[in-house]
Scaffold this motif. Structure first.
Motif, PDB file in Angstrom:
ATOM      1  N   GLU A 166      30.039  30.779  29.219  1.00  0.00           N
ATOM      2  CA  GLU A 166      29.909  29.359  29.583  1.00  0.00           C
ATOM      3  C   GLU A 166      30.020  29.199  31.098  1.00  0.00           C
ATOM      4  O   GLU A 166      29.268  28.429  31.702  1.00  0.00           O
ATOM      5  N   GLY A 167      30.943  29.906  31.709  1.00  0.00           N
ATOM      6  CA  GLY A 167      31.091  29.853  33.161  1.00  0.00           C
ATOM      7  C   GLY A 167      29.849  30.376  33.870  1.00  0.00           C
ATOM      8  O   GLY A 167      29.394  29.802  34.861  1.00  0.00           O
ATOM      9  N   TYR A 168      29.292  31.457  33.355  1.00  0.00           N
ATOM     10  CA  TYR A 168      28.073  32.025  33.926  1.00  0.00           C
ATOM     11  C   TYR A 168      26.933  31.017  33.850  1.00  0.00           C
ATOM     12  O   TYR A 168      26.212  30.791  34.828  1.00  0.00           O
ATOM     13  N   LEU A 169      26.762  30.397  32.666  1.00  0.00           N
ATOM     14  CA  LEU A 169      25.682  29.434  32.478  1.00  0.00           C
ATOM     15  C   LEU A 169      25.883  28.191  33.342  1.00  0.00           C
ATOM     16  O   LEU A 169      24.917  27.641  33.868  1.00  0.00           O
ATOM     17  N   LEU A 170      27.119  27.767  33.495  1.00  0.00           N
ATOM     18  CA  LEU A 170      27.410  26.625  34.357  1.00  0.00           C
ATOM     19  C   LEU A 170      27.036  26.944  35.801  1.00  0.00           C
ATOM     20  O   LEU A 170      26.385  26.146  36.481  1.00  0.00           O
ATOM     21  N   ALA A 171      27.415  28.116  36.259  1.00  0.00           N
ATOM     22  CA  ALA A 171      27.055  28.530  37.620  1.00  0.00           C
ATOM     23  C   ALA A 171      25.548  28.666  37.769  1.00  0.00           C
ATOM     24  O   ALA A 171      24.970  28.255  38.775  1.00  0.00           O
ATOM     25  N   LEU A 175      22.821  26.713  40.261  1.00  0.00           N
ATOM     26  CA  LEU A 175      21.919  27.430  41.163  1.00  0.00           C
ATOM     27  C   LEU A 175      20.459  27.114  40.901  1.00  0.00           C
ATOM     28  O   LEU A 175      19.575  27.680  41.520  1.00  0.00           O
ATOM     29  N   GLY A 176      20.191  26.249  39.957  1.00  0.00           N
ATOM     30  CA  GLY A 176      18.813  25.885  39.660  1.00  0.00           C
ATOM     31  C   GLY A 176      18.299  26.468  38.369  1.00  0.00           C
ATOM     32  O   GLY A 176      17.134  26.334  38.039  1.00  0.00           O
ATOM     33  N   GLY A 177      19.144  27.177  37.624  1.00  0.00           N
ATOM     34  CA  GLY A 177      18.773  27.615  36.293  1.00  0.00           C
ATOM     35  C   GLY A 177      17.918  28.853  36.188  1.00  0.00           C
ATOM     36  O   GLY A 177      17.383  29.138  35.135  1.00  0.00           O
ATOM     37  N   THR A 178      17.786  29.618  37.253  1.00  0.00           N
ATOM     38  CA  THR A 178      16.984  30.834  37.184  1.00  0.00           C
ATOM     39  C   THR A 178      17.842  32.026  37.561  1.00  0.00           C
ATOM     40  O   THR A 178      18.518  32.012  38.572  1.00  0.00           O
ATOM     41  N   VAL A 179      17.798  33.050  36.726  1.00  0.00           N
ATOM     42  CA  VAL A 179      18.559  34.270  37.015  1.00  0.00           C
ATOM     43  C   VAL A 179      17.852  35.017  38.129  1.00  0.00           C
ATOM     44  O   VAL A 179      16.651  35.232  38.087  1.00  0.00           O
TER      45      VAL A 179
END
Length: 188
Positions: A166-171, A175-179
């Motif tokens: 959840e923390g990773y997805l929130l971050a 950042l704009g939603g792109t890995v």
């Protein structure tokens, strides 16, 4: 109808790190608004309306190549065996189907509780496996409880990496939603 070979710099500009096929652009007077693309003998054939300017053509080809790269990136990750294994591990039902979706720009995943179909955003294709697993577990939990109630959260929290993911997805959302490739090292 005219055939225009896209200069290599157009392709390489946006996609240098990935192996992409050569592109052939076909300008068609029969096309009025839409663009189509398909593979033919190892060449990505993109059909655009004849009236398209060079700049518009470049933008359209870039968009098509982005989608092509996205599908290729996701294609090697089979979601069905992963979902079956996670369902068994966490005592959740298996989905009827689970597929990648390039249409999900605001959600990481979605679940149709009436049909048991799950869609996972292609934006997660390069996320760490434990993040992808969390999203799958989240959607599997929706097959039991539709809303985000405490009962639902208890099912999701069977995954020991739930809070971390959840923390990773929130971050990632911030950042704009792109890995980005450099992000893999941050959370591993």
């Amino acid at each position: 109808m005219s055939i225009v070979e896209t200069p290599p710099e157009v392709v390489e500009e946006a996609f240098a790190p990935r192996e992409l096929p050569p592109v052939r652009v076909i300008r068609s007077s029969k096309r009025h608004k839409t663009v189509s693309a398909r593979m033919s003998d190892g060449v990505l054939v993109v059909r655009v309306p004849a009236w398209t300017t060079k700049d518009e053509e470049q933008a359209l080809v870039s968009k098509v190549l982005t989608r092509f790269a996205e599908k290729r990136r996701c294609g090697h990750l089979p979601l069905e065996p992963r979902a079956r294994e996670l369902a068994a591990r966490f005592g959740l039902p298996e989905p009827r189907s689970i597929q990648w979706s390039s249409r999900q720009r605001l959600r990481w995943g979605s679940c149709s509780t009436s049909t048991g179909d799950i869609r996972i955003s292609t934006r997660l294709a390069e996320a760490p496996p434990w993040v992808l697993d969390h999203v799958i577990v989240h959607e599997l939990a929706h097959l039991v409880v539709a809303e985000h109630s405490p009962e639902f959260q208890a099912l999701v929290n069977r995954n020991p990496y739930a809070e971390r993911a959840e923390g990773y997805l929130l971050a990632l959302s911030d950042l704009g939603g792109t890995v980005r490739p450099s992000q893999h090292a941050i959370a591993s």
